[in-house]
Enzyme design. Structure first.
Site, PDB file in Angstrom:
ATOM      1  N   TYR A   1      -9.617  -0.396   3.400  1.00  0.00           N
ATOM      2  CA  TYR A   1      -8.945  -0.311   4.481  1.00  0.00           C
ATOM      3  C   TYR A   1      -8.801   1.011   5.076  1.00  0.00           C
ATOM      4  O   TYR A   1      -8.308   1.843   3.997  1.00  0.00           O
ATOM      5  CB  TYR A   1      -7.704  -1.158   4.785  1.00  0.00           C
ATOM      6  CG  TYR A   1      -7.865  -2.317   5.913  1.00  0.00           C
ATOM      7  CD1 TYR A   1      -8.137  -3.626   5.350  1.00  0.00           C
ATOM      8  CD2 TYR A   1      -7.475  -2.354   7.037  1.00  0.00           C
ATOM      9  CE1 TYR A   1      -8.333  -4.445   6.003  1.00  0.00           C
ATOM     10  CE2 TYR A   1      -7.609  -3.139   7.914  1.00  0.00           C
ATOM     11  CZ  TYR A   1      -7.829  -4.348   7.257  1.00  0.00           C
ATOM     12  OH  TYR A   1      -7.843  -5.418   8.216  1.00  0.00           O
TER      13      TYR A   1
ATOM     14  N   ASP B   1       0.783  -1.253  -0.121  1.00  0.00           N
ATOM     15  CA  ASP B   1      -0.082   0.012   0.205  1.00  0.00           C
ATOM     16  C   ASP B   1       0.792   1.202   0.077  1.00  0.00           C
ATOM     17  O   ASP B   1       0.323   2.418  -0.281  1.00  0.00           O
ATOM     18  CB  ASP B   1      -0.919  -0.150   1.257  1.00  0.00           C
ATOM     19  CG  ASP B   1      -2.066  -0.982   0.911  1.00  0.00           C
ATOM     20  OD1 ASP B   1      -2.320  -1.343  -0.330  1.00  0.00           O
ATOM     21  OD2 ASP B   1      -2.656  -1.664   1.799  1.00  0.00           O
TER      22      ASP B   1
HETATM   23 CO    CO Z   1      -6.757  -6.885   8.527  1.00  0.00          CO
END
Ligand code: CO
Length: 624
Positions: A373, A289
């Protein structure tokens, strides 16, 4: 007249415009060229105030796997570097992600796969382009590819992750807008529950949470001068990098009338989220990421009273968009103080006198949303000279639909017909240390039992055992909680009042290492996550733990490659790389939105000071 920027200040809007014009004026770029990142080329150690400011541009000039890395002197526009790097890809582009989605919308095979599942309205389909990884598929060679996962939203405000369109994967050449493959692993019914986390779906709300206000009527105790933050003897330069997110420079602590350096630079160098479900529809998932998306590119604009509470100051972040146009994210970095309980206390049992001091910390934070996320990064600085990085993980799990009741150990069930694969979040922070000056070394300190013998008659003895990590390969280490293992960053050239070298210790927290097998693709690509500690001598081009361009990279780059040289770590500056994180076995309580999970580490002084440095913190008046 704009004031002279600090040498570490990010490029401002005018500088971005100037360097983009300069590279366009070379005539070397095509019409379709776009800009992945445009950042300050940080000055190396010695000439930081004298060297003219430079920009580094990562430019994508065609649909192949190739980038241009250009370096431009900001004021003169002079081109000082032009490096074409073939076989590498930049982080996924936002506009290319939109191209991937539009391409699928127009693709018969994709629409047929949806129709087999009874879905005909494309406005009800959420498509998430994912970095595809690297599995040696010749069809992906030389291309910038996204692997797209689809979700069903009956209504626009639905939580798409509640209804994965299971089994359907689409591999898209994002740069050319071509579908390479539609993979259909077979039909699984859509889960029935909506998985809403919206307030209207969770009434009645609890009504007994009373107001909690943080007030600082005299204002906060820190000052901000441009990007330079000063608080309680701490000082540092704070900025946001498009990929690394929060960056701290020149972290120091004032002591005896001068600033004693601790860190030259600190930032998240890479992170990886490998998934541990062998299911062919999910086993390919591993997201870097930092290098594949960018923690600064995905940073939130933060809101007072929501993201941060109290007397808040913000730093805005200016960066270039993919057209090379400057854009400013307001409230990108939140700065505030927090009360954190007691700092120290003692009750004298003879006199009955109590001395107690309140602890507080300076918080420097930023939050990134990467797909499903959220990653929230908090640097904490304390009155006793210690500091901490706390990473908070929240957001929504990456999910899969299952036949109800058929969950596997690799993907625990969250809700009827819905499961989430086990996975890890492995971070690698890069700490360019400068504890009391440039020459630092790293010692591993284990606390171990003494062998029985004449000098240990009660066999109670135990002792810290110190090993200096002299070379890179010997400095590739793992945590050992049973031995209270810490790593001290020692300055052998400076001594404290007791005649011992001054030091800071790295105290690890939750620190799993990579669980994927050694022969796996992600193991080659995320070698940094196979160990908790790496130490290297400083090299300006060794910034990112998995290499500069991890997207679709087959692996072998970054820390494992650099440390093969086994360079000496004696009489030099050092860079300490610490990998830590969370192994996440999803719980029902993580659904439909995950309460914050923590991981991180602490840096604490060890003989850096001659005594508790917080004795001069005044008592709170009414405590006496
Ligand atoms: Co997780």
């Amino acid at each position: 007249m704009t004031p002279t920027p600090h040498p570490f200040d990010p490029l401002d809007a005018a500088e971005i415009v100037a360097v983009v014009a300069a590279v366009r004026a070379t005539g070397r770029l095509g019409e379709a060229a776009w800009f992945s990142t445009i950042t300050l080329e940080e000055p190396p150690g010695v000439d930081i105030t004298t060297r003219p400011r430079r920009a580094r541009l990562v430019i994508v000039d065609g649909p192949d796997a190739s980038v241009v890395e250009a370096v431009v002197e900001v004021a003169s526009g002079e081109l000082v570097g032009w490096d074409v790097r073939d076989g590498v890809r930049p982080a996924l582009g936002f506009h290319e992600s939109l191209v991937a989605i539009a391409t699928l919308h127009g693709h018969d095979g994709y629409r047929e796969a949806l129709a087999r599942r009874g879905i005909t309205d494309l406005t009800q389909v959420q498509i998430d382009p994912w970095p595809t990884g690297s599995f040696g598929d010749p069809a992906e060679e030389g291309k910038r590819v996204a692997r797209c996962i689809s979700y069903f939203r009956e209504h626009p405000s639905d939580n798409g992750y509640a209804r994965p369109i299971e089994g359907l994967l689409a591999v898209v050449d994002m740069a050319r807008g071509e579908v390479l493959e539609i993979i259909d692993h077979g039909l699984v019914p859509l889960p029935v529950e909506r998985g809403s986390y919206l307030p209207a779906d969770h009434e009645p709300h609890r009504h007994d949470l009373r107001r909690l206000d943080i007030t600082q009527p005299d204002g906060p105790s820190f000052t901000l001068d441009g990007h330079v933050l000063r608080w309680q003897r701490w000082s540092m330069h704070v900025s946001l990098d498009p990929l690394e997110g929060l960056v701290l420079h020149d972290v120091g602590y004032e002591d005896g009338g001068h600033v004693r350096p601790i860190l030259r630079r600190a930032a998240m160098s890479e992170m990886v989220v490998p998934y541990g479900d062998p299911d062919p529809a999910h086993g390919w998932k591993n997201a870097f990421d930092v290098g594949e998306w960018g923690l600064g590119r995905m940073a939130n604009s933060l809101t007072l009273g929501c993201d941060c509470l109290g007397e808040i100051r913000y730093l805005h972040a200016t960066s270039a968009d993919e057209h090379g146009v400057p854009a400013t994210l307001t409230n990108a970095i939140c700065l505030h103080e927090e009360d954190v309980g007691i700092l120290w206390k003692h009750v004298d049992l003879l006199t009955g006198r109590t001395e107690v001091r309140r602890s507080r910390r300076m918080v420097v934070s930023s939050i990134a949303t990467v797909g499903n996320y959220e990653y929230a990064f908090y640097w904490y600085f304390y009155l006793d000279g210690s500091m901490e990085l706390d990473v908070k993980l929240t957001g929504i799990l990456s999910t899969k639909a299952i036949t109800p009741g058929e969950a596997t150990v690799h993907a625990p069930e969250l809700a009827p017909g819905l499961a989430a694969p086990v996975h890890q979040h492995l971070f690698c922070v890069r700490l360019d240390t400068a504890v009391d000056g440039p020459i630092n070394e790293v010692h591993e300190v284990d606390v171990v039992p003494m062998p029985p013998g004449e000098d240990n008659p009660w066999e109670n003895g135990f002792e810290p055992v110190r090993t200096r990590l002299d070379h890179e390969l010997a400095a590739c280490r793992d945590v050992d909680p049973a031995r209270s293992r810490t790593w001290q960053i020692v300055n052998p050239t400076r001594q404290n009042g007791l005649g011992r070298p001054t030091a800071y210790k790295l105290v690890p927290g939750s620190s799993p290492t990579l669980l994927a097998g050694e022969g796996s693709s992600v193991s080659a690509r995320a070698g940094f996550a196979r160990h908790n500690l790496w130490v290297t001598p400083p090299a300006p081009d060794e910034r990112r733990a998995a290499g500069d361009h991890p997207n679709q990279h087959p692996g072998g780059d970054g820390l494992p490659r650099w440390t093969e040289a086994d360079r000496s770590l004696a009489d030099t500056s050092v860079v300490v790389w610490h990998a830590f994180g969370v192994t996440h076995v999803p719980r029902p309580e993580d659904w439909p939105v995950m309460p914050v999970e923590h991981c991180g580490f602490r840096l604490a002084p060890v003989g850096f000071f001659d005594a508790n440095p917080a004795l001069d913190v005044p008592p709170t008046s009414h405590c006496h």
